[in-house]
Design an enzyme around this catalytic site. Structure first.
Site, PDB file in Angstrom:
ATOM      1  N   ASP A 145     -10.083   2.102 -25.451  1.00 56.19           N
ATOM      2  CA  ASP A 145     -10.421   1.868 -24.060  1.00 56.19           C
ATOM      3  C   ASP A 145     -10.338   3.145 -23.235  1.00 56.19           C
ATOM      4  O   ASP A 145      -9.608   4.060 -23.559  1.00 56.19           O
ATOM      5  CB  ASP A 145      -9.449   0.862 -23.413  1.00 56.19           C
ATOM      6  CG  ASP A 145      -9.620  -0.524 -23.991  1.00 56.19           C
ATOM      7  OD1 ASP A 145     -10.633  -0.750 -24.668  1.00 56.19           O
ATOM      8  OD2 ASP A 145      -8.727  -1.352 -23.763  1.00 56.19           O
ATOM      9  N   PRO A 161       0.814  -1.218   0.000  1.00 53.21           N
ATOM     10  CA  PRO A 161       0.000   0.000   0.000  1.00 53.21           C
ATOM     11  C   PRO A 161       0.850   1.271   0.000  1.00 53.21           C
ATOM     12  O   PRO A 161       0.346   2.353  -0.296  1.00 53.21           O
ATOM     13  CB  PRO A 161      -0.802  -0.101   1.304  1.00 53.21           C
ATOM     14  CG  PRO A 161      -0.645  -1.491   1.785  1.00 53.21           C
ATOM     15  CD  PRO A 161       0.608  -2.030   1.197  1.00 53.21           C
ATOM     16  N   ARG A 183      -2.672  -7.613 -21.688  1.00 49.85           N
ATOM     17  CA  ARG A 183      -3.575  -7.266 -22.784  1.00 49.85           C
ATOM     18  C   ARG A 183      -2.994  -6.221 -23.733  1.00 49.85           C
ATOM     19  O   ARG A 183      -3.578  -5.920 -24.763  1.00 49.85           O
ATOM     20  CB  ARG A 183      -4.951  -6.851 -22.245  1.00 49.85           C
ATOM     21  CG  ARG A 183      -4.935  -5.649 -21.355  1.00 49.85           C
ATOM     22  CD  ARG A 183      -6.237  -5.534 -20.594  1.00 49.85           C
ATOM     23  NE  ARG A 183      -7.389  -5.343 -21.474  1.00 49.85           N
ATOM     24  CZ  ARG A 183      -7.603  -4.236 -22.191  1.00 49.85           C
ATOM     25  NH1 ARG A 183      -6.760  -3.238 -22.132  1.00 49.85           N
ATOM     26  NH2 ARG A 183      -8.675  -4.131 -22.969  1.00 49.85           N
ATOM     27  N   GLU A 209       1.776  -7.489   8.099  1.00 51.95           N
ATOM     28  CA  GLU A 209       1.856  -6.049   8.339  1.00 51.95           C
ATOM     29  C   GLU A 209       2.867  -5.387   7.407  1.00 51.95           C
ATOM     30  O   GLU A 209       2.877  -4.187   7.256  1.00 51.95           O
ATOM     31  CB  GLU A 209       2.207  -5.779   9.794  1.00 51.95           C
ATOM     32  CG  GLU A 209       0.997  -5.612  10.705  1.00 51.95           C
ATOM     33  CD  GLU A 209      -0.079  -6.671  10.522  1.00 51.95           C
ATOM     34  OE1 GLU A 209       0.248  -7.872  10.564  1.00 51.95           O
ATOM     35  OE2 GLU A 209      -1.240  -6.292  10.323  1.00 51.95           O
TER      36      GLU A 209
HETATM   37 CL1  6GU Z   1      -0.135  -3.609  -3.717  1.00 52.06          CL
HETATM   38  N1  6GU Z   1      -0.944  -4.346  -1.300  1.00 52.06           N
HETATM   39  C1  6GU Z   1      -1.762  -4.251  -0.237  1.00 52.06           C
HETATM   40  N2  6GU Z   1      -1.547  -5.038   0.812  1.00 52.06           N
HETATM   41  N3  6GU Z   1      -2.771  -3.395  -0.167  1.00 52.06           N
HETATM   42  C2  6GU Z   1      -2.973  -2.614  -1.232  1.00 52.06           C
HETATM   43  C3  6GU Z   1      -2.162  -2.660  -2.368  1.00 52.06           C
HETATM   44  C4  6GU Z   1      -1.136  -3.546  -2.370  1.00 52.06           C
HETATM   45  N4  6GU Z   1      -2.621  -1.746  -3.254  1.00 52.06           N
HETATM   46  C5  6GU Z   1      -3.651  -1.170  -2.668  1.00 52.06           C
HETATM   47  N5  6GU Z   1      -3.870  -1.682  -1.456  1.00 52.06           N
END
Ligand code: 6GU
Length: 240
Positions: free
Chosen positions: A168, A88, A153, A115
């Site tokens: 697209d 994230p 794709r 975590e």
């Molecule tokens: Cl790549 N990993 C995690 N754990 N949560 C996320 C993410 C990735 N992308 C958005 N949320």
């Protein structure tokens, strides 16, 4: 294109990779996905891949060693691309990145879990960190599938006759216009008459207008960045 995916849950990928356009691309040898179970690179009888964080606190951290050794085991093909960590904290993945990745012969993905991963994975083995959006997932596996699909794709011949990917959403910086198919009337709702007119220029203009309208209503941020033609600008003027 070869994707090497390091994960603790390789089974999450198997049915997904058999289905649809991607499944066919793999069958035809246009795309190859190798799944490596990080647990296979742990040491000791207990096959430990995570541990408690130094400094204390909740949750577990993925150990650096197993990921490092899994990466070392991956054979690099000529023209290989980045080693990508999914988390994230990564940079948000975009269509432009997908186009860049589609040029590579090989991309290696590391799916984080728990975590997080030991920070030293970032400094020793990874040269790109990606997120797929501002929300939290349990791990990077779904993100890896998203990126594999978005990149695959774009590889020549993967879509085949399915239709050009140039129309697209996002490829011209705008959202797509609305689509209709039979029946002509569905629950008292009619297909816009222009689409039945056979006038291709009129249809093109209608679609352009719908695309611009929809983008302005839903994603004004995209409209700011889009390269608009004189015609686009005239249509937008008219809409206001
Ligand atoms: Cl790549 N990993 C995690 N754990 N949560 C996320 C993410 C990735 N992308 C958005 N949320």
């Amino acid at each position: 294109m070869k994707f090497d995916v390091l994960t603790l849950f390789p089974d999450m990928f198997t049915s997904y990779l058999r289905e649809g356009i991607l499944g066919r691309a793999i069958e035809r040898g246009l795309v190859d996905v190798a799944l490596l179970n990080i647990r296979d690179f742990s040491r000791g009888v207990h096959r430990v891949v995570d541990d408690r964080p130094y400094g204390g606190g909740e949750g577990m951290v993925m150990k650096a060693g197993p990921i490092f050794r899994a990466l070392q085991s991956v054979e690099r093909v000529e023209g290989y691309g980045p080693v990508v960590l999914f988390s994230p904290q990564g940079e948000p993945f975009t269509q432009d990145m997908a186009w860049d990745m589609a040029e590579c012969r090989q991309i290696i993905f590391v799916c984080g879990r728990y975590e997080g991963v030991d920070e030293r994975v970032r400094s020793t083995c990874v040269n790109m960190e990606l997120s797929i959006g501002d929300y939290v997932l349990n791990g990077g596996e779904l993100a890896a599938m998203v990126v594999i699909e978005a990149v695959s794709r774009l590889i020549p011949d993967v879509l085949g006759g399915e239709r050009s990917n140039l129309e697209d959403s996002f490829e011209n910086g705008l959202l797509e216009y609305p689509h209709y198919t039979r029946p002509r009337v569905f629950k008292d709702l009619e297909v816009p008459p222009v689409l039945l007119s056979g006038d291709h220029e009129k249809i093109r203009l209608w679609r352009k207008k719908q695309s611009l309208k929809r983008t302005r209503e839903r994603r004004a941020d995209l409209l700011q960045k889009a390269e608009l033609s004189l015609e686009d600008k005239a249509i937008l003027e008219e809409l206001t």
